[in-house]
Scaffold this motif. Structure first.
Motif, short mmCIF file in Angstrom:
data_model
loop_
_atom_site.label_atom_id
_atom_site.label_comp_id
_atom_site.label_asym_id
_atom_site.label_seq_id
_atom_site.Cartn_x
_atom_site.Cartn_y
_atom_site.Cartn_z
N UNK A 133 -61.25 -0.92 -2.09
CA UNK A 133 -60.51 -1.38 -0.91
C UNK A 133 -61.32 -2.23 0.06
N UNK A 134 -62.45 -2.79 -0.38
CA UNK A 134 -63.16 -3.76 0.45
C UNK A 134 -62.42 -5.08 0.38
N UNK A 135 -62.16 -5.68 1.56
CA UNK A 135 -61.33 -6.87 1.63
C UNK A 135 -62.14 -8.07 2.10
N UNK A 136 -61.81 -9.25 1.55
CA UNK A 136 -62.41 -10.51 1.95
C UNK A 136 -61.29 -11.52 2.14
N UNK A 137 -61.39 -12.33 3.20
CA UNK A 137 -60.36 -13.32 3.50
C UNK A 137 -60.96 -14.70 3.71
N UNK A 138 -60.17 -15.73 3.38
CA UNK A 138 -60.53 -17.08 3.78
C UNK A 138 -60.39 -17.20 5.29
N UNK A 139 -61.22 -18.02 5.92
CA UNK A 139 -61.16 -18.17 7.36
C UNK A 139 -59.78 -18.64 7.82
N UNK A 140 -59.12 -19.43 7.00
CA UNK A 140 -57.84 -20.02 7.38
C UNK A 140 -56.71 -18.99 7.48
N UNK A 141 -56.90 -17.80 6.92
CA UNK A 141 -55.83 -16.79 6.95
C UNK A 141 -56.24 -15.52 7.67
N UNK A 142 -57.49 -15.42 8.11
CA UNK A 142 -57.95 -14.21 8.80
C UNK A 142 -57.09 -13.93 10.03
N UNK A 143 -56.71 -12.68 10.19
CA UNK A 143 -55.90 -12.29 11.33
C UNK A 143 -54.42 -12.50 11.13
N UNK A 144 -54.04 -13.21 10.05
CA UNK A 144 -52.62 -13.45 9.79
C UNK A 144 -52.16 -12.80 8.48
N UNK A 145 -53.04 -12.80 7.48
CA UNK A 145 -52.70 -12.24 6.17
C UNK A 145 -53.42 -10.92 5.97
N UNK A 146 -52.78 -10.01 5.26
CA UNK A 146 -53.38 -8.72 4.92
C UNK A 146 -53.19 -8.45 3.43
N UNK A 147 -54.30 -8.20 2.76
CA UNK A 147 -54.23 -7.86 1.34
C UNK A 147 -54.34 -6.34 1.20
N UNK A 148 -53.60 -5.80 0.25
CA UNK A 148 -53.66 -4.37 -0.03
C UNK A 148 -53.38 -4.15 -1.52
N UNK A 149 -53.60 -2.92 -1.98
CA UNK A 149 -53.37 -2.64 -3.38
C UNK A 149 -52.96 -1.20 -3.60
N UNK A 150 -52.29 -0.99 -4.72
CA UNK A 150 -51.88 0.34 -5.17
C UNK A 150 -52.55 0.56 -6.52
N UNK A 151 -53.62 1.32 -6.53
CA UNK A 151 -54.37 1.50 -7.78
C UNK A 151 -53.57 2.28 -8.83
N UNK A 152 -52.70 3.16 -8.39
CA UNK A 152 -51.92 3.95 -9.35
C UNK A 152 -50.96 3.07 -10.14
N UNK A 153 -50.50 1.98 -9.51
CA UNK A 153 -49.53 1.10 -10.15
C UNK A 153 -50.09 -0.28 -10.47
N UNK A 154 -51.42 -0.44 -10.32
CA UNK A 154 -52.08 -1.72 -10.65
C UNK A 154 -51.39 -2.90 -9.97
N UNK A 155 -51.11 -2.76 -8.70
CA UNK A 155 -50.38 -3.78 -7.95
C UNK A 155 -51.16 -4.21 -6.72
#
Length: 122
Positions: A57-79
């Motif tokens: 769950x370590x996240x990295x963002x492009x500067x152009x989307x920081x503060x606006x986009x959020x990435x997340x994942x569900x490891x149980x469902x590979x999503x």
């Protein structure tokens, strides 16, 4: 066989929100880093990094989307998900997900989805 299937793209007004999803399926042993890239219209030869999330769950963002986009994942469902807020016309692109996957036959490689169109326009 492993595949990634994206969903959630569409047309949205500036300032609006969209959530993209990408599910990995098939003969999977384990999924490591997952992420999103995009191709801007007229720049099909360039793929821009958007965001990445590790299995831990370590996240990295492009500067152009920081503060606006959020990435997340569900490891149980590979999503993996990409929540996009405060969208701008310059976010218009085809969005691709990718994932570092070890298959059930012990082959590790980077897989890519087919892409989903996001258009931000009034």
């Amino acid at each position: 066989q492993v595949q990634l299937v994206e969903s959630g793209g569409g047309l949205v007004q500036p300032g609006g929100s969209l959530t993209l999803s990408c599910a990995a399926s098939g003969s999977i042993f384990s999924v490591y880093d997952m992420g999103w890239h995009r191709q801007v219209p007229g720049k099909q030869s360039e793929t821009e990094f958007v965001a990445q999330i590790t299995r831990g769950y370590t996240k990295t963002y492009a500067d152009s989307v920081k503060g606006r986009f959020t990435i997340s994942r569900d490891n149980d469902n590979n999503t993996v998900y990409l929540q996009m807020n405060s969208l701008k016309p310059e976010d218009t692109a085809v969005y691709y997900c990718n994932a570092d996957i070890i298959s059930s036959t012990s082959i590790q490689r980077d897989y890519w989805g087919q892409g989903t169109q996001v258009t931000v326009s009034a």
